[in-house]
Design an enzyme around this catalytic site. Structure first.
Site, PDB file in Angstrom:
ATOM      1  NE  ARG A  60      -2.826  -0.522   3.448  1.00  0.00           N
ATOM      2  CZ  ARG A  60      -3.762  -0.176   4.338  1.00  0.00           C
ATOM      3  NH1 ARG A  60      -5.036  -0.146   3.978  1.00  0.00           N
ATOM      4  NH2 ARG A  60      -3.421   0.126   5.569  1.00  0.00           N
ATOM      5  CG  ASP A  61       3.810   4.351   1.175  1.00  0.00           C
ATOM      6  OD1 ASP A  61       3.458   5.115   0.244  1.00  0.00           O
ATOM      7  OD2 ASP A  61       4.555   4.716   2.105  1.00  0.00           O
ATOM      8  CG  LEU A  62       4.950  -1.214  -3.636  1.00  0.00           C
ATOM      9  CD1 LEU A  62       4.446  -2.172  -4.707  1.00  0.00           C
ATOM     10  CD2 LEU A  62       6.383  -1.555  -3.262  1.00  0.00           C
TER      11      LEU A  62
ATOM     12  CG  ASN B  65       8.560   3.415   1.028  1.00  0.00           C
ATOM     13  OD1 ASN B  65       9.344   4.070   1.701  1.00  0.00           O
ATOM     14  ND2 ASN B  65       7.260   3.614   1.045  1.00  0.00           N
TER      15      ASN B  65
END
Length: 222
Positions: free
Chosen positions: A177-179, A183
């Site tokens: 949910r935060d690619l 990251n």
């Protein structure tokens, strides 16, 4: 004649006791941050070396002879138990690193490996210790790719690494949910003889299933 200012300052310093000289040494914000983290983790056989990202409070260190990344986070109590996202991140990262999931000695090759985590109730602090990726983030790589002269074959390999990492996470029921470039990390892999890409920073990740659906907007702004 007027007295030379530099010699006056030198004489003034010579009059100081050793304790006074040490006390006048300017400690940088970086060193202060390292000292604060070191005070927390010293009992856990962790030695903090330097900051990686002061704003996010991420540091490089050594634990049991292995280079590690150390991430400081805050957590809170909910209904008498610790359920803050920082602890959830540690648990999800640990699950992705379990040996019975992937049948590899060092973890799935495209996921940053979990090492350990520590909770300090007195200061509401959570410390996550994980694999250290010495070549930094994909964002840092992308910003210098033109200067380095990276070929399309390397770019394709990194894209494949990323796809394999995402496929692995989805297969074991984890939604990242935060690619984004910040990251995703790069590190050397002696077994493969090249730099490999690894997905990290599981702060917004959740355990999911094929039947679950979430309309909530997550991650960084578009």
């Amino acid at each position: 004649p007027s007295k030379d200012l530099s010699s006056s300052q030198s004489e003034s310093r010579d009059c100081l006791t050793p304790f006074e000289r040490v006390s006048r040494v300017v400690v940088t914000p970086e060193q202060t941050a390292v000292n604060n983290i070191q005070a927390l983790v010293s009992k856990h056989a962790v030695r903090v070396i330097k900051p990686i990202d002061l704003e996010k409070e991420v540091f490089m260190g050594v634990m049991h002879g292995m280079n590690v990344a150390i991430k400081k986070q805050a957590f809170r109590k909910v209904n008498g138990s610790f359920k803050h996202w920082s602890v959830r991140e540690a648990n999800i990262l640990r699950m992705a690193s379990e040996k019975d999931v992937y049948q590899h000695d060092r973890g799935f090759p495209h996921i940053v490996s979990f090492v350990n985590h520590f909770k300090f109730e007195m200061g509401n602090i959570h410390i996550l210790v994980m694999e250290y990726c010495e070549f930094g983030t994909l964002l840092e790589f992308a910003s210098s790719a033109k200067d380095i002269g990276i070929g399309s074959d390397v770019i394709f390999q990194f894209a494949l690494d990323l796809a394999l990492g995402v496929e692995f996470l989805h297969r074991i029921g984890i939604a990242h949910r935060d690619l984004k470039l910040e990251n995703v990390f790069l590190t050397g892999d002696a077994c493969r003889g090249r730099v490999v890409l690894k997905i990290g920073d599981f702060g917004y990740s959740i355990m999911t299933s094929e039947r679950s659906f979430n309309r909530e907007s997550m991650g960084a702004p578009a």
